[in-house]
Motif scaffolding. Structure first.
Motif, PDB file in Angstrom:
ATOM      1  N   ASN A  99      57.367  36.024  51.280  1.00  0.00           N
ATOM      2  CA  ASN A  99      58.674  36.318  51.893  1.00  0.00           C
ATOM      3  C   ASN A  99      59.401  37.513  51.272  1.00  0.00           C
ATOM      4  OD1 ASN A  99      58.040  34.070  53.355  1.00  0.00           O
ATOM      5  ND2 ASN A  99      59.786  32.835  52.693  1.00  0.00           N
ATOM      6  N   ILE A 100      58.643  38.550  50.918  1.00  0.00           N
ATOM      7  CA  ILE A 100      59.274  39.766  50.397  1.00  0.00           C
ATOM      8  C   ILE A 100      59.722  40.616  51.580  1.00  0.00           C
ATOM      9  CG2 ILE A 100      59.010  41.802  48.948  1.00  0.00           C
ATOM     10  CD1 ILE A 100      58.805  39.087  47.450  1.00  0.00           C
ATOM     11  N   TRP A 101      61.010  40.832  51.694  1.00  0.00           N
ATOM     12  CA  TRP A 101      61.587  41.594  52.808  1.00  0.00           C
ATOM     13  C   TRP A 101      61.555  43.097  52.555  1.00  0.00           C
ATOM     14  CZ3 TRP A 101      65.958  44.766  52.982  1.00  0.00           C
ATOM     15  CH2 TRP A 101      66.455  45.082  54.256  1.00  0.00           C
ATOM     16  N   GLY A 102      61.849  43.483  51.306  1.00  0.00           N
ATOM     17  CA  GLY A 102      61.923  44.901  50.995  1.00  0.00           C
ATOM     18  C   GLY A 102      61.469  45.196  49.578  1.00  0.00           C
ATOM     19  N   ILE A 103      60.966  46.434  49.384  1.00  0.00           N
ATOM     20  CA  ILE A 103      60.492  46.866  48.068  1.00  0.00           C
ATOM     21  C   ILE A 103      61.272  48.103  47.636  1.00  0.00           C
ATOM     22  CG2 ILE A 103      58.522  47.647  46.705  1.00  0.00           C
ATOM     23  CD1 ILE A 103      56.691  46.379  48.818  1.00  0.00           C
ATOM     24  N   GLU A 104      62.030  47.978  46.556  1.00  0.00           N
ATOM     25  CA  GLU A 104      62.651  49.152  45.948  1.00  0.00           C
ATOM     26  C   GLU A 104      61.584  49.927  45.190  1.00  0.00           C
ATOM     27  OE1 GLU A 104      65.949  48.628  43.403  1.00  0.00           O
ATOM     28  OE2 GLU A 104      67.251  47.778  44.946  1.00  0.00           O
ATOM     29  N   LEU A 105      61.527  51.222  45.412  1.00  0.00           N
ATOM     30  CA  LEU A 105      60.578  52.076  44.709  1.00  0.00           C
ATOM     31  C   LEU A 105      61.341  53.137  43.914  1.00  0.00           C
ATOM     32  CD1 LEU A 105      57.867  52.671  47.471  1.00  0.00           C
ATOM     33  CD2 LEU A 105      57.655  51.224  45.445  1.00  0.00           C
ATOM     34  N   GLY A 106      61.038  53.230  42.625  1.00  0.00           N
ATOM     35  CA  GLY A 106      61.714  54.208  41.773  1.00  0.00           C
ATOM     36  C   GLY A 106      61.159  55.607  41.964  1.00  0.00           C
ATOM     37  N   VAL A 107      61.512  56.224  43.081  1.00  0.00           N
ATOM     38  CA  VAL A 107      61.081  57.605  43.320  1.00  0.00           C
ATOM     39  C   VAL A 107      61.774  58.531  42.322  1.00  0.00           C
ATOM     40  CG1 VAL A 107      61.089  59.509  44.980  1.00  0.00           C
ATOM     41  CG2 VAL A 107      60.610  57.176  45.757  1.00  0.00           C
ATOM     42  N   GLU A 108      63.080  58.386  42.162  1.00  0.00           N
ATOM     43  CA  GLU A 108      63.964  59.152  41.275  1.00  0.00           C
ATOM     44  C   GLU A 108      64.178  60.575  41.788  1.00  0.00           C
ATOM     45  OE1 GLU A 108      64.681  56.636  40.057  1.00  0.00           O
ATOM     46  OE2 GLU A 108      63.093  55.592  39.011  1.00  0.00           O
ATOM     47  N   ILE A 109      63.119  61.353  41.896  1.00  0.00           N
ATOM     48  CA  ILE A 109      63.214  62.715  42.414  1.00  0.00           C
ATOM     49  C   ILE A 109      61.803  63.152  42.819  1.00  0.00           C
ATOM     50  CG2 ILE A 109      62.875  63.836  40.163  1.00  0.00           C
ATOM     51  CD1 ILE A 109      65.031  65.903  41.058  1.00  0.00           C
ATOM     52  N   PHE A 110      61.706  63.976  43.845  1.00  0.00           N
ATOM     53  CA  PHE A 110      60.391  64.398  44.318  1.00  0.00           C
ATOM     54  C   PHE A 110      60.038  65.734  43.666  1.00  0.00           C
ATOM     55  CE2 PHE A 110      57.263  65.663  47.636  1.00  0.00           C
ATOM     56  CZ  PHE A 110      56.467  64.544  47.586  1.00  0.00           C
ATOM     57  N   SER A 111      59.677  65.655  42.397  1.00  0.00           N
ATOM     58  CA  SER A 111      59.362  66.861  41.624  1.00  0.00           C
ATOM     59  C   SER A 111      58.465  66.480  40.455  1.00  0.00           C
ATOM     60  CB  SER A 111      60.640  67.519  41.097  1.00  0.00           C
ATOM     61  OG  SER A 111      60.336  68.484  40.106  1.00  0.00           O
ATOM     62  N   ASP A 112      57.227  66.944  40.471  1.00  0.00           N
ATOM     63  CA  ASP A 112      56.303  66.642  39.376  1.00  0.00           C
ATOM     64  C   ASP A 112      56.860  67.088  38.036  1.00  0.00           C
ATOM     65  OD1 ASP A 112      54.402  65.455  40.986  1.00  0.00           O
ATOM     66  OD2 ASP A 112      53.211  67.275  41.241  1.00  0.00           O
ATOM     67  N   LYS A 113      57.460  68.266  38.015  1.00  0.00           N
ATOM     68  CA  LYS A 113      57.986  68.832  36.769  1.00  0.00           C
ATOM     69  C   LYS A 113      59.045  67.926  36.147  1.00  0.00           C
ATOM     70  CE  LYS A 113      61.399  71.460  37.140  1.00  0.00           C
ATOM     71  NZ  LYS A 113      62.309  72.526  37.613  1.00  0.00           N
ATOM     72  N   VAL A 114      59.986  67.468  36.949  1.00  0.00           N
ATOM     73  CA  VAL A 114      61.082  66.642  36.428  1.00  0.00           C
ATOM     74  C   VAL A 114      60.585  65.241  36.085  1.00  0.00           C
ATOM     75  CG1 VAL A 114      63.400  65.762  36.846  1.00  0.00           C
ATOM     76  CG2 VAL A 114      62.733  67.980  37.780  1.00  0.00           C
ATOM     77  N   LEU A 115      59.730  64.682  36.915  1.00  0.00           N
ATOM     78  CA  LEU A 115      59.173  63.353  36.628  1.00  0.00           C
ATOM     79  C   LEU A 115      58.435  63.346  35.294  1.00  0.00           C
ATOM     80  CD1 LEU A 115      57.855  62.472  40.197  1.00  0.00           C
ATOM     81  CD2 LEU A 115      59.784  61.384  39.024  1.00  0.00           C
TER      82      LEU A 115
END
Length: 216
Positions: A99-115
């Motif tokens: 019964n999992i309705w939604g999944i939070e995903l820690g994207v944070e920012i779409f940048s390899d350099k910053v990640l």
């Protein structure tokens, strides 16, 4: 509710302990009971584990959710917070079963350099692959697991170009929900906090927030 305290990851912006502690089932049941007895009649309950679905925690987390559903005859659903690299077809099967309705995903920012700079162990390719996998799973199985990306504004080393790239990522993926947070320096990061940064940097962060809200 929480099932497991702590997180295996060591992201530099986070203050969550790396000491993993599985909470006693009696404590979880007590917390769950309080929610169910609330007059608000919750249809969604948030599980506050910071890395739900990590393979080292698979059994205890999903088994506990299953236990709560059956013990309390809970007919509602759950929102979980998972790491990008935890997403797999088997993981999504278990989400549907429990019964999992939604999944939070820690994207944070779409940048390899910053990640990389904040020790977030994922890449742009990893992020896009996980989102594609969830969307394909939903399409093939006629399910509707919600994707809820988390974004952080003001990460050290992030530039207006990184933010623009993130906006394009959001636009291309058509998210229905998202969480947006302002960066705060974690205990492991030696930088001035957001409020002390120079006015030009803060201007970019604020402009990005406005653009992000407009996109969403």
């Amino acid at each position: 509710i929480s099932i497991v305290d702590g997180c295996f990851n060591k992201c530099l912006f986070c203050t969550v302990s790396n000491n993993i502690k599985c909470l006693p089932i009696s404590e979880i049941e007590k917390e769950f009971t309080i929610l169910l007895e609330n007059d608000l009649d919750y249809k969604l309950i948030y599980i506050n584990d910071k890395s739900f679905g990590d393979k080292r925690l698979y059994n205890v987390q999903f088994d506990t959710v299953k236990h709560l559903i059956h013990t309390f005859d809970y007919e509602g659903k759950f929102i979980i917070q998972s790491n990008i690299n935890s997403i797999s077809e088997n993981f999504l099967d278990l989400c549907i079963e429990n019964n999992i309705w939604g999944i939070e995903l820690g994207v944070e920012i779409f940048s390899d350099k910053v990640l990389l700079s904040v020790n977030k162990k994922q890449t742009e390719e990893d992020i896009q692959a996980s989102i594609y996998l969830i969307n394909e799973y939903n399409r093939l199985n006629n399910t509707d697991i919600k994707i809820i990306p988390n974004f952080i504004i003001g990460l050290p080393k992030a530039t207006p170009e990184d933010y623009q790239k993130t906006l394009e990522f959001i636009k291309n993926n058509h998210f229905t929900f998202a969480n947006v947070f302002l960066y705060e320096d974690g205990v492991n990061y030696k930088e001035n906090d957001y409020i002390k940064r120079n006015s030009i940097s803060r201007y970019y962060y604020e402009q990005y927030l406005k653009l992000l809200i407009n996109k969403l």
